[in-house]
Design an enzyme around this catalytic site. Structure first.
Site, short mmCIF file in Angstrom:
data_model
loop_
_atom_site.label_atom_id
_atom_site.label_comp_id
_atom_site.label_asym_id
_atom_site.label_seq_id
_atom_site.Cartn_x
_atom_site.Cartn_y
_atom_site.Cartn_z
N TYR A 162 0.84 -1.21 0.00
CA TYR A 162 0.00 0.00 0.00
C TYR A 162 0.87 1.26 0.00
CZ TYR A 162 -3.48 3.39 1.64
OH TYR A 162 -4.29 4.49 1.77
N LYS A 166 0.87 4.20 -2.86
CA LYS A 166 0.56 5.60 -2.56
C LYS A 166 1.75 6.51 -2.87
CE LYS A 166 -3.74 5.49 -1.20
NZ LYS A 166 -4.82 6.16 -1.98
#
Length: 347
Positions: A162, A166
């Site tokens: 993740y 991002k």
């Protein structure tokens, strides 16, 4: 307040599209736009959550359009954008909020799982931006909001996939913004960096942690994030907005002492992301299929941490009005200096 003209978008209802609309921040963001009477395209994989979201939009007096789509599939995204514009009209605002994740040490994540997180969280935003931007550039109008995270700047343990996605989204956003500025385009792109939020993801994320996963405190309610996203959509001239005092503090410390933060997170980051309670062995995982798929249930916008989550953030107001606050601060400082000067002359 947003003017009536802006709400309608040149004499009509604005057309807003939100990915990840079936739950969490995306769901709360849809509710925020529904208050304004916008026509809203709801994009997500989970049809149970989409149906419940659409009912909320209708109850608020706005116009929903359900668009089941997997944003990791570029062909589906392109078809979805075309369908929205054919049925609702030109898209005024596009919000990229869809994501997925894996909670596990990097050594315990398979290549296929890492790729899926990247495809949904990063490439899903890229594909969506690509499809809608082409149409917006033809009209020389429109706004794209990327829903980011503190983790777009600061990686933490147990969320390598993740965090990587991002970080990639942050770099993509900066590059695209520079290109649009170079072209003097009236299409605007902005990004909203979120703190830990009380969303349902901690009830359905693929987790190999021994304990129940939790957001790293302090935790904010999804409505705090949603209000910030809607504000950014209405004021997209800024390159990004920070939400939450924890976001501001983390990004500032990371900018000046990242090595120190590495060591701090190595000591605290594992336990801070776990509740101390054993993980439910039957917990669903939405990495490959939506958790609210056929036979599933609606997870809504809130997670399991309502009692611990903050409903307001003073920092958000400061982030949105930093120029005015800076001017007030300068004026106050000037007044203080003048007062001190007068007292010094009289003494």
């Amino acid at each position: 307040m947003v003017s009536a003209e802006l709400r309608r978008g040149e004499g009509r209802r604005r057309v807003v599209a939100v990915t990840g609309a079936s739950g969490g921040v995306g769901r709360a963001t849809v509710r925020e736009f529904a208050k304004r009477g916008d026509s809203i395209a709801l994009l997500a994989r989970g049809e149970v959550g989409l149906g419940a979201t659409a009912a909320e939009v209708s109850a608020a007096g706005a116009n929903p359009m359900l668009v089941p789509v997997d944003v990791a599939d570029q062909t589906q995204v392109e078809e979805a954008v075309g369908r929205i514009e054919n049925e609702l009209g030109p898209i005024d605002i596009w919000v990229n909020s869809a994501f997925t994740s894996v909670f596990a040490p990097f050594a315990e994540i398979s290549p296929e799982e890492f790729k899926q997180v990247t495809d949904v969280t990063y490439l899903g935003a890229v594909y969506s931006t690509m499809a809608v931007l082409r149409r917006m550039r033809e009209r020389d109008a429109g706004t794209i909001v990327q829903v980011g995270s503190t983790l777009a700047y600061r990686g933490i343990p147990l969320q390598s996939a993740y965090c990587g996605a991002k970080h990639a989204l942050q770099g993509f956003h900066e590059s695209l913004r520079c290109e649009l500025l170079h072209d003097h385009s009236n299409v605007r792109v902005t990004m909203v960096q979120l703190p830990a939020v009380n969303t349902p993801q901690f009830s359905w994320v693929l987790s190999r942690l021994p304990e129940r996963a939790q957001p790293v405190p302090p935790i904010y309610q999804p409505e705090v994030a949603a209000r910030a996203v809607a504000y950014a959509a209405d004021h997209p001239e800024r390159r990004e907005y920070w939400v939450g005092a924890s976001t501001a503090a983390t990004l500032i410390v990371n900018a000046v002492a990242p090595g120190m933060l590495d060591r701090y997170l190595a000591r605290t980051g594992f336990q801070a992301q776990q509740t101390g309670q054993p993980k439910d062995p039957d917990q669903p995982a939405n990495l490959w299929e939506p958790a609210d798929g056929e036979g599933g249930h609606d997870f809504g916008a809130h997670g399991a941490f309502d009692q611990r989550a903050k409903a307001r953030s003073v920092q958000v107001f400061a982030s949105q009005h930093h120029a005015a606050l800076f001017g007030a601060g300068v004026a106050a400082a000037a007044g203080l200096i003048a007062t001190v000067g007068r007292k010094a002359r009289r003494s």
